[in-house]
Design an enzyme around this catalytic site. Sequence first.
Site, PDB file in Angstrom:
ATOM      1  N   SER A  24       0.835  -1.205   0.000  1.00  0.00           N
ATOM      2  CA  SER A  24       0.000   0.000   0.000  1.00  0.00           C
ATOM      3  C   SER A  24       0.868   1.253   0.000  1.00  0.00           C
ATOM      4  O   SER A  24       0.360   2.362   0.021  1.00  0.00           O
ATOM      5  CB  SER A  24      -0.937  -0.002   1.218  1.00  0.00           C
ATOM      6  OG  SER A  24      -0.202  -0.099   2.420  1.00  0.00           O
ATOM      7  N   ASN A 111      -2.687  -2.093  13.353  1.00  0.00           N
ATOM      8  CA  ASN A 111      -4.136  -1.895  13.228  1.00  0.00           C
ATOM      9  C   ASN A 111      -4.585  -0.596  13.885  1.00  0.00           C
ATOM     10  O   ASN A 111      -5.375   0.159  13.314  1.00  0.00           O
ATOM     11  CB  ASN A 111      -4.879  -3.089  13.836  1.00  0.00           C
ATOM     12  CG  ASN A 111      -4.552  -4.375  13.108  1.00  0.00           C
ATOM     13  OD1 ASN A 111      -3.955  -4.337  12.031  1.00  0.00           O
ATOM     14  ND2 ASN A 111      -4.933  -5.506  13.674  1.00  0.00           N
ATOM     15  N   THR A 156     -38.894  26.067 -11.188  1.00  0.00           N
ATOM     16  CA  THR A 156     -39.188  24.747 -10.626  1.00  0.00           C
ATOM     17  C   THR A 156     -39.520  23.874 -11.834  1.00  0.00           C
ATOM     18  O   THR A 156     -40.102  24.372 -12.811  1.00  0.00           O
ATOM     19  CB  THR A 156     -40.384  24.762  -9.633  1.00  0.00           C
ATOM     20  OG1 THR A 156     -41.546  25.183 -10.337  1.00  0.00           O
ATOM     21  CG2 THR A 156     -40.132  25.685  -8.454  1.00  0.00           C
ATOM     22  N   HIS A 157     -39.116  22.643 -11.781  1.00  0.00           N
ATOM     23  CA  HIS A 157     -39.247  21.736 -12.948  1.00  0.00           C
ATOM     24  C   HIS A 157     -38.537  22.307 -14.180  1.00  0.00           C
ATOM     25  O   HIS A 157     -38.926  22.020 -15.310  1.00  0.00           O
ATOM     26  CB  HIS A 157     -40.721  21.482 -13.311  1.00  0.00           C
ATOM     27  CG  HIS A 157     -41.574  21.110 -12.160  1.00  0.00           C
ATOM     28  ND1 HIS A 157     -41.789  19.818 -11.765  1.00  0.00           N
ATOM     29  CD2 HIS A 157     -42.253  21.894 -11.284  1.00  0.00           C
ATOM     30  CE1 HIS A 157     -42.590  19.801 -10.706  1.00  0.00           C
ATOM     31  NE2 HIS A 157     -42.867  21.044 -10.382  1.00  0.00           N
ATOM     32  N   SER A 278     -12.592  24.769 -28.809  1.00  0.00           N
ATOM     33  CA  SER A 278     -12.731  23.507 -29.532  1.00  0.00           C
ATOM     34  C   SER A 278     -11.591  23.417 -30.536  1.00  0.00           C
ATOM     35  O   SER A 278     -11.159  24.426 -31.097  1.00  0.00           O
ATOM     36  CB  SER A 278     -14.069  23.490 -30.258  1.00  0.00           C
ATOM     37  OG  SER A 278     -14.009  22.616 -31.364  1.00  0.00           O
ATOM     38  N   LYS A 284     -16.327  28.104 -30.604  1.00  0.00           N
ATOM     39  CA  LYS A 284     -16.725  27.521 -29.326  1.00  0.00           C
ATOM     40  C   LYS A 284     -15.942  28.054 -28.130  1.00  0.00           C
ATOM     41  O   LYS A 284     -14.740  28.209 -28.167  1.00  0.00           O
ATOM     42  CB  LYS A 284     -16.549  25.987 -29.361  1.00  0.00           C
ATOM     43  CG  LYS A 284     -17.411  25.264 -30.364  1.00  0.00           C
ATOM     44  CD  LYS A 284     -18.884  25.211 -29.984  1.00  0.00           C
ATOM     45  CE  LYS A 284     -19.167  24.376 -28.770  1.00  0.00           C
ATOM     46  NZ  LYS A 284     -18.946  22.942 -29.018  1.00  0.00           N
ATOM     47  N   ASN A 286     -16.081  26.577 -24.400  1.00  0.00           N
ATOM     48  CA  ASN A 286     -16.740  25.490 -23.662  1.00  0.00           C
ATOM     49  C   ASN A 286     -16.569  25.630 -22.148  1.00  0.00           C
ATOM     50  O   ASN A 286     -15.493  25.997 -21.680  1.00  0.00           O
ATOM     51  CB  ASN A 286     -16.179  24.144 -24.116  1.00  0.00           C
ATOM     52  CG  ASN A 286     -16.545  23.836 -25.555  1.00  0.00           C
ATOM     53  OD1 ASN A 286     -17.606  24.235 -26.023  1.00  0.00           O
ATOM     54  ND2 ASN A 286     -15.661  23.161 -26.258  1.00  0.00           N
ATOM     55  N   GLU A 291     -18.184  21.445 -16.443  1.00  0.00           N
ATOM     56  CA  GLU A 291     -18.445  20.061 -16.862  1.00  0.00           C
ATOM     57  C   GLU A 291     -17.594  19.072 -16.061  1.00  0.00           C
ATOM     58  O   GLU A 291     -18.049  18.002 -15.679  1.00  0.00           O
ATOM     59  CB  GLU A 291     -18.171  19.896 -18.360  1.00  0.00           C
ATOM     60  CG  GLU A 291     -19.172  20.653 -19.210  1.00  0.00           C
ATOM     61  CD  GLU A 291     -18.790  20.613 -20.673  1.00  0.00           C
ATOM     62  OE1 GLU A 291     -19.493  19.948 -21.444  1.00  0.00           O
ATOM     63  OE2 GLU A 291     -17.775  21.226 -21.043  1.00  0.00           O
ATOM     64  N   TYR A 318      -9.940  -6.156  12.688  1.00  0.00           N
ATOM     65  CA  TYR A 318      -9.214  -5.733  11.497  1.00  0.00           C
ATOM     66  C   TYR A 318      -9.167  -6.849  10.460  1.00  0.00           C
ATOM     67  O   TYR A 318      -8.952  -8.022  10.780  1.00  0.00           O
ATOM     68  CB  TYR A 318      -7.769  -5.311  11.847  1.00  0.00           C
ATOM     69  CG  TYR A 318      -6.995  -4.887  10.605  1.00  0.00           C
ATOM     70  CD1 TYR A 318      -7.104  -3.602  10.111  1.00  0.00           C
ATOM     71  CD2 TYR A 318      -6.219  -5.798   9.885  1.00  0.00           C
ATOM     72  CE1 TYR A 318      -6.442  -3.211   8.949  1.00  0.00           C
ATOM     73  CE2 TYR A 318      -5.551  -5.423   8.724  1.00  0.00           C
ATOM     74  CZ  TYR A 318      -5.669  -4.126   8.262  1.00  0.00           C
ATOM     75  OH  TYR A 318      -5.031  -3.749   7.107  1.00  0.00           O
ATOM     76  N   GLN A 323      -7.307  -2.065   4.039  1.00  0.00           N
ATOM     77  CA  GLN A 323      -6.250  -1.307   3.351  1.00  0.00           C
ATOM     78  C   GLN A 323      -6.800  -0.599   2.106  1.00  0.00           C
ATOM     79  O   GLN A 323      -6.294   0.442   1.703  1.00  0.00           O
ATOM     80  CB  GLN A 323      -5.122  -2.260   2.952  1.00  0.00           C
ATOM     81  CG  GLN A 323      -3.991  -1.616   2.201  1.00  0.00           C
ATOM     82  CD  GLN A 323      -2.806  -2.562   2.065  1.00  0.00           C
ATOM     83  OE1 GLN A 323      -2.193  -2.934   3.041  1.00  0.00           O
ATOM     84  NE2 GLN A 323      -2.507  -2.966   0.843  1.00  0.00           N
ATOM     85  N   LYS A 326      -8.114   3.467   1.566  1.00  0.00           N
ATOM     86  CA  LYS A 326      -7.385   4.716   1.364  1.00  0.00           C
ATOM     87  C   LYS A 326      -7.506   5.313  -0.038  1.00  0.00           C
ATOM     88  O   LYS A 326      -7.766   6.519  -0.162  1.00  0.00           O
ATOM     89  CB  LYS A 326      -5.925   4.551   1.781  1.00  0.00           C
ATOM     90  CG  LYS A 326      -5.780   4.590   3.278  1.00  0.00           C
ATOM     91  CD  LYS A 326      -4.449   4.046   3.738  1.00  0.00           C
ATOM     92  CE  LYS A 326      -4.592   3.143   4.929  1.00  0.00           C
ATOM     93  NZ  LYS A 326      -5.367   1.895   4.692  1.00  0.00           N
TER      94      LYS A 326
HETATM   95  N1  ARG Z   1      -1.198  -1.449   5.231  1.00  0.00           N
HETATM   96  C1  ARG Z   1      -2.195  -1.812   6.187  1.00  0.00           C
HETATM   97  C2  ARG Z   1      -3.501  -1.014   5.971  1.00  0.00           C
HETATM   98  O1  ARG Z   1      -3.435  -0.029   5.303  1.00  0.00           O
HETATM   99  C3  ARG Z   1      -1.704  -1.545   7.570  1.00  0.00           C
HETATM  100  C4  ARG Z   1      -2.306  -2.403   8.628  1.00  0.00           C
HETATM  101  C5  ARG Z   1      -1.867  -3.772   8.488  1.00  0.00           C
HETATM  102  N2  ARG Z   1      -2.239  -4.571   9.582  1.00  0.00           N
HETATM  103  C6  ARG Z   1      -2.068  -5.881   9.528  1.00  0.00           C
HETATM  104  N3  ARG Z   1      -2.426  -6.569  10.562  1.00  0.00           N
HETATM  105  N4  ARG Z   1      -1.593  -6.478   8.457  1.00  0.00           N
HETATM  106  O2  ARG Z   1      -4.548  -1.377   6.444  1.00  0.00           O
END
Ligand code: ARG
Length: 462
Positions: A24, A111, A156-157, A278, A284, A286, A291, A318, A323, A326
């Site tokens: 990650s 965790n 409205t509408h 364009s 144009k 735009n 958008e 956990y 993971q 994110k």
């Molecule tokens: N890279 C993990 C995450 O983003 C970190 C936590 C990992 N914990 C574990 N017990 N493997 O969630």
Amino acid sequence: MASPSRSGVFQQSTDRRMEDFAESISFDRRLYPQDIRGSIAHAQMLHSVGLLNEEENRQIEQVLKQIQDDIQQQTFPWSVELEDIHMHIEQSLIDRLGDVGRKLHTGRSRNDQVSTDLRLWVRDAIDRVDEQLVALQRAFVGRCDADADIILPAYTHLQRAQPVLAAHYWLAYCEKFERDRGRLADCRKRVNQCPLGAAAVAGTSLPIDRQDVARRLGFDSVAANSMDVSSDRDFVLEAAFVMAVIAEHLSTWADEWILWSTVEFGFIRLPQEFCTGSSIMPQKVNPDVLELTRGKTARVVGNLQTLLVLIKALPLAYNRDLQEDKPALFDSFDTVEACLQLAPLVVEGMQWNRSAISERLERGYLDATSLMEYMIRQGIPQRTAHHCVGQLVGMAIERDLRLAELSLDDFQRICPGLDNGVYEVLGVENAVRAYCSYGSSAPQEVEKQIARWKDKLSLITL
Ligand code: ARG
């Protein structure tokens, strides 16, 4: 480089393909300031309860700050073998400090660490978005005085409905974004609880002081159940939801202005710095900024869906699935922040096309409701008045006249009791002047609201 999380139980090293699959670091490295801040607070707490001596604590803090500098200077080495930001920083600490570095992870797990980092990140992100929302509200309020003499058709509408002051229109958006600010503040309360020290899932037998860490990191309280902490991503869902609502608000605004900037509507001219041309049609201009604001909303809504589905059916506590929270969460904030950065500039630079607007105000019988309410004030039951005005509008359409151009005879033919007073409520200016209810577009009410907003926004110090 062996990962510090790979204990003596392993006899085989990780397959390279697994490392690529499981890493990650490509997306969580942006958590490095939060990770370092959390680790410094954790070490200080370990020192305060006697699990680290003063010198160890000093060295850990000093080296963590060096690591932070290295990351900022882009001299820090990244490697998928170390999986995530937590391992990178810890391993680097160990490389530089040996056994002292090996003590940092006492009484915590990744965790609770990842939850801490993410909460600190979301807390900062919420504060940034909140500032941007205030800037956007300031742009809206800033237009109220300049546009004081402008009346707009409210729809409205998407059908012309009633006339309103332009300021009333601007403040409608202020209200929407104010609710978003409220949602952010509410979400922030639940973000701002300290997970650190919940360890993996059950807490720890070591004498840690969770209140102490929470205080050092500016958390309001300490999360009360270690199993809950380890699995809890409600704060991620809530933050992603608030981002989705903000994006929805931006998208409705963008859509409205895309429409208003067409030749067909012709109500507004967008600032050219935010439009594109364009490659083939030279005429144009735009409205790409709008958008894209509308289009990027799809991503933000999609991210919320991703997160809801991610968390569904995860047993306590956990699970590595988490993971995956994110990329979606970061993308929601990044996207909304990018949109909010440009929105106030577009609001400030937009120009009204007054003649196109007044032409629409003249046509479309926007004063029909004003006439109906006048009749009600004359004692005519609402349903009867509604019906009569419908007949009068029908008559006017047939003769291609405005209501104010009908004769008193015409009015009396449909509604015998009427006198010359009707003309005082006809026409959009009169209709606007006639409003009086709280929250309406009555000039005196709008005036009060503008004052309230100016007051409110000047009170906020950014
Ligand atoms: N890279 C993990 C995450 O983003 C970190 C936590 C990992 N914990 C574990 N017990 N493997 O969630």
